[in-house]
Design an enzyme around this catalytic site. Structure first.
Site, mmCIF file in Angstrom:
data_model
loop_
_atom_site.group_PDB
_atom_site.id
_atom_site.type_symbol
_atom_site.label_atom_id
_atom_site.label_comp_id
_atom_site.label_asym_id
_atom_site.label_seq_id
_atom_site.Cartn_x
_atom_site.Cartn_y
_atom_site.Cartn_z
ATOM 1 N N LYS A 104 2.117 3.982 -11.672
ATOM 2 C CA LYS A 104 1.088 3.231 -11.346
ATOM 3 C C LYS A 104 0.654 2.457 -12.750
ATOM 4 O O LYS A 104 -0.131 1.275 -12.463
ATOM 5 C CB LYS A 104 0.022 4.306 -10.913
ATOM 6 C CG LYS A 104 0.412 4.792 -9.575
ATOM 7 C CD LYS A 104 0.456 3.528 -8.553
ATOM 8 C CE LYS A 104 0.428 4.306 -7.002
ATOM 9 N NZ LYS A 104 0.588 3.362 -6.063
ATOM 10 N N ASN A 130 0.807 -1.288 0.003
ATOM 11 C CA ASN A 130 -0.014 -0.047 -0.054
ATOM 12 C C ASN A 130 0.943 1.283 -0.212
ATOM 13 O O ASN A 130 0.339 2.320 -0.336
ATOM 14 C CB ASN A 130 -0.996 0.134 1.004
ATOM 15 C CG ASN A 130 -1.605 1.409 1.547
ATOM 16 O OD1 ASN A 130 -2.432 1.691 0.842
ATOM 17 N ND2 ASN A 130 -1.090 1.975 2.520
ATOM 18 N N ALA A 141 3.099 6.934 -14.695
ATOM 19 C CA ALA A 141 3.766 6.062 -15.427
ATOM 20 C C ALA A 141 4.100 4.909 -14.558
ATOM 21 O O ALA A 141 3.980 3.642 -14.693
ATOM 22 C CB ALA A 141 5.134 6.435 -15.948
ATOM 23 N N TYR A 153 4.339 9.761 -11.874
ATOM 24 C CA TYR A 153 3.624 8.762 -10.907
ATOM 25 C C TYR A 153 2.427 7.848 -11.815
ATOM 26 O O TYR A 153 2.338 6.550 -11.306
ATOM 27 C CB TYR A 153 2.815 9.929 -9.986
ATOM 28 C CG TYR A 153 1.986 9.108 -9.084
ATOM 29 C CD1 TYR A 153 2.518 8.597 -8.089
ATOM 30 C CD2 TYR A 153 0.575 9.270 -9.141
ATOM 31 C CE1 TYR A 153 1.628 7.905 -7.041
ATOM 32 C CE2 TYR A 153 -0.243 8.766 -8.132
ATOM 33 C CZ TYR A 153 0.185 7.939 -7.111
ATOM 34 O OH TYR A 153 -0.612 7.495 -6.199
ATOM 35 N N SER A 174 -3.700 3.502 -8.507
ATOM 36 C CA SER A 174 -4.368 4.770 -8.642
ATOM 37 C C SER A 174 -4.987 4.993 -10.037
ATOM 38 O O SER A 174 -4.753 4.261 -10.951
ATOM 39 C CB SER A 174 -3.540 6.056 -8.396
ATOM 40 O OG SER A 174 -3.871 7.086 -8.759
#
Length: 259
Positions: free
Chosen positions: A156, A87, A154, A152, A139
């Protein structure tokens, strides 16, 4: 989840704390790994006071050796590992032109590389238990754009692709691999996005009408970690209040005006 052992990274606050709590309430023995371990220790103490099985460990290293060490420590201490939830995540925001090497490396290491190394480390232990659940908090940024977060997105998107590849490789082992794509989730007391004024402003553009709560992600994780999800693998559940449905925020405003 009675008798199951779960490791949750980023398990001290927000979404991670909600996952730890719901898993423990379902009967699992949960290890919350957090970079600020004192925060996770406070959570563990509060849950232990309710006779739930929770402990805290540091989440210090993002390299292969460190992450393998974390997983092996938890699995050896409990003599099994049934559920892994990566997480922990985040973004050092920067425009594409301003992005530097450190920011890119940190975002890729925390969000994507850590998911790969943790999964690699967990497989032998889950194989020994003849099955397991590997989960990652992804996300909606994997499928939509946000200014200052191209790297970010990229990372996820890479997470989502990794989940599919890992799920395919591990399916015959009885190990499922899935994720939850979080939308705008409120984390009271943390960051400018969770300021009441900003929550109202953001919520206006969410079709459901408000930002989500950490439990919205935790309950999706709870399902994916359960026996009821034994035939689900290589998938992500989008939990975003419908944020990715309209073409633009203007479409949401028009919809509301027509009601």
């Amino acid at each position: 989840m009675t008798g199951k052992v779960a490791l949750v990274t980023g398990g001290g606050r927000g979404i991670g704390a909600a996952i730890v709590t719901r898993f423990a309430e379902a009967g699992a023995s949960v290890v919350a790994a957090n970079r600020t371990v004192d925060v996770a220790e406070e959570l563990a103490a509060s849950l232990k006071a309710r006779d739930l099985k929770v402990e805290a460990v540091p989440f210090e290293h993002l390299d292969r050796e460190g992450l393998h060490g974390l997983v092996d420590h938890v699995a050896n201490q409990h003599e099994r590992l049934d559920i892994l939830v990566h997480n922990a995540g985040g973004c050092l925001w920067a425009s594409l032109e301003e992005l530097d090497q450190h920011q890119l490396d940190q975002v890729l290491s925390l969000n994507l590389k850590a998911a790969i190394w943790l999964t690699q480390a967990a497989v032998p232990h889950m194989r020994h238990s003849r099955g397991g659940r590997i989960l990652v908090t992804s996300s909606v940024s994997a499928r939509v754009a946000m200014g200052g977060g191209a790297h970010y997105s990229a990372a996820k998107a890479g997470v989502n692709a990794f989940l599919r590849g890992a799920a395919f490789e591990l399916a015959r082992e009885g190990i499922t691999v899935n994720g939850v794509e979080a939308g705008f989730i409120a984390k009271p007391g943390r960051g400018t996005m969770s300021h009441p004024d900003n929550m109202r402003r953001i919520g206006h553009f969410v079709p459901i009408g408000h930002m989500g709560e950490a439990d919205d992600i935790a309950f999706a994780m709870l399902y994916l970690a359960s026996e009821q999800a034994k035939y689900v693998t290589g998938q992500t559940i989008v939990v975003d209040g419908g944020s990715t449905l309209p073409e633009t925020g203007f479409a949401v405003e028009r919809q509301w005006r027509s009601i």
